[in-house]
Design an enzyme around this catalytic site. Sequence first.
Site, PDB file in Angstrom:
ATOM      1  N   TYR A 183      17.571  29.411   7.743  1.00 16.96           N
ATOM      2  CA  TYR A 183      16.428  30.155   8.294  1.00 16.96           C
ATOM      3  C   TYR A 183      16.543  30.316   9.796  1.00 16.96           C
ATOM      4  CZ  TYR A 183      13.586  30.127   4.031  1.00 16.96           C
ATOM      5  OH  TYR A 183      13.104  30.347   2.786  1.00 16.96           O
ATOM      6  N   LYS A 194       0.848  -1.208   0.000  1.00 22.34           N
ATOM      7  CA  LYS A 194       0.000   0.000   0.000  1.00 22.34           C
ATOM      8  C   LYS A 194       0.881   1.254   0.000  1.00 22.34           C
ATOM      9  CE  LYS A 194      -0.245  -0.417   4.999  1.00 22.34           C
ATOM     10  NZ  LYS A 194      -0.977  -1.041   6.129  1.00 22.34           N
TER      11      LYS A 194
END
Length: 345
Positions: free
Chosen positions: A245, A38
């Site tokens: 950042y 899956k």
Amino acid sequence: MIDIPAPLRLRLDENALVHNWRSLARASGRAACGAAVKADGYGLGATDVARRLAVAGCRDFFVATWAEAERLAPLGLPVSVLHGVRAEDMAAARAGFARPVLNTAAQVARWRGAGGGACDVMVDTGMNRLGVSAEAIAGGLLDGLAIETLMSHLACADEDSAMNEAQRARFSALRGATAARRMSLANSAGIGLGEDYAFDLTRPGLALYGGVPRADMGAMIRQVVHPEAQILQRRRVGAGEAVGYNATWIAPAETEVAIINLGYADGYRRAFSGVGAAMHDDVMLPVLGRVSMDLVAIDVSACPDLAEGDWLRIDYALPAASQASGVSQYELLTGWGRRAERFWN
Ligand SMILES: *Cc1c(COP(=O)(O)O)cnc(C)c1O
């Protein structure tokens, strides 16, 4: 279209995948060993995974939805759809390329109403996720159904919890209660609980792809997914200067920094900020500061030879990477986006 080689790739180790399936098959004892593919084979590519495992001898594949089953249909393999059949799925379900795993009384009625045929059934033994109840089975819910596999799912198999034995006992009590040809309980971690949990068929997912759900399974599982990213720029950062950042990393001394083509939009989680690492030869190269959307800064002071255009391996051994980042091994696998090129070797 011009062919543009991606600056980020996932090297997928075919031998490790097959090794892991064989290890899990051996640990499953007399039970057959299937494969959960899956979520596009946990992010690796369901078709590429299923084809390789089929060659190794795997005959039972599990997906979540009918769209996932349809993509596997060209391989002609036995596929079970774990979410069963909604009304909207019936056309696909009747096409015959996969079996539903019936989870509710309404799904059972829908399947019977459309003429029935081979199906699997999920019974809930305590997880309270999907599945019919043992009481409903005792009441005749499944009578006359052509059940291939009766299955249940363990909630706590990656821990030493009393719930494991409780679920095993409840499931075992259903032996003979239905016409099911086989019974199946164990996922990857459940295989690690021992052969009492294997019944007739096991359903590993995570461990096929290099995840280690229980520490005692570490020796039998090899890493399959190896991310590699290209260096876009190399720079020297002076003592006291910041990187990335919010300037969360300040150079304590002059540092050589490589900016690589990798970020959280690719699936390299922001939780690796300041704790992840790249590898060159056998040298560990730490992530500096914040992981950006498309970029990561790496300390390459130890590798004067590395230059713009070179490739770095990302340290992605799943148990340790999960420990460092606090992100589950499942998410570390399934999070990779389409920008990463997958290649098998
Ligand atoms: C996903 C899933 C599996 C595989 O579980 P892993 O923990 O990845 O081994 C097995 N059975 C069911 C019902 C599942 O949903």
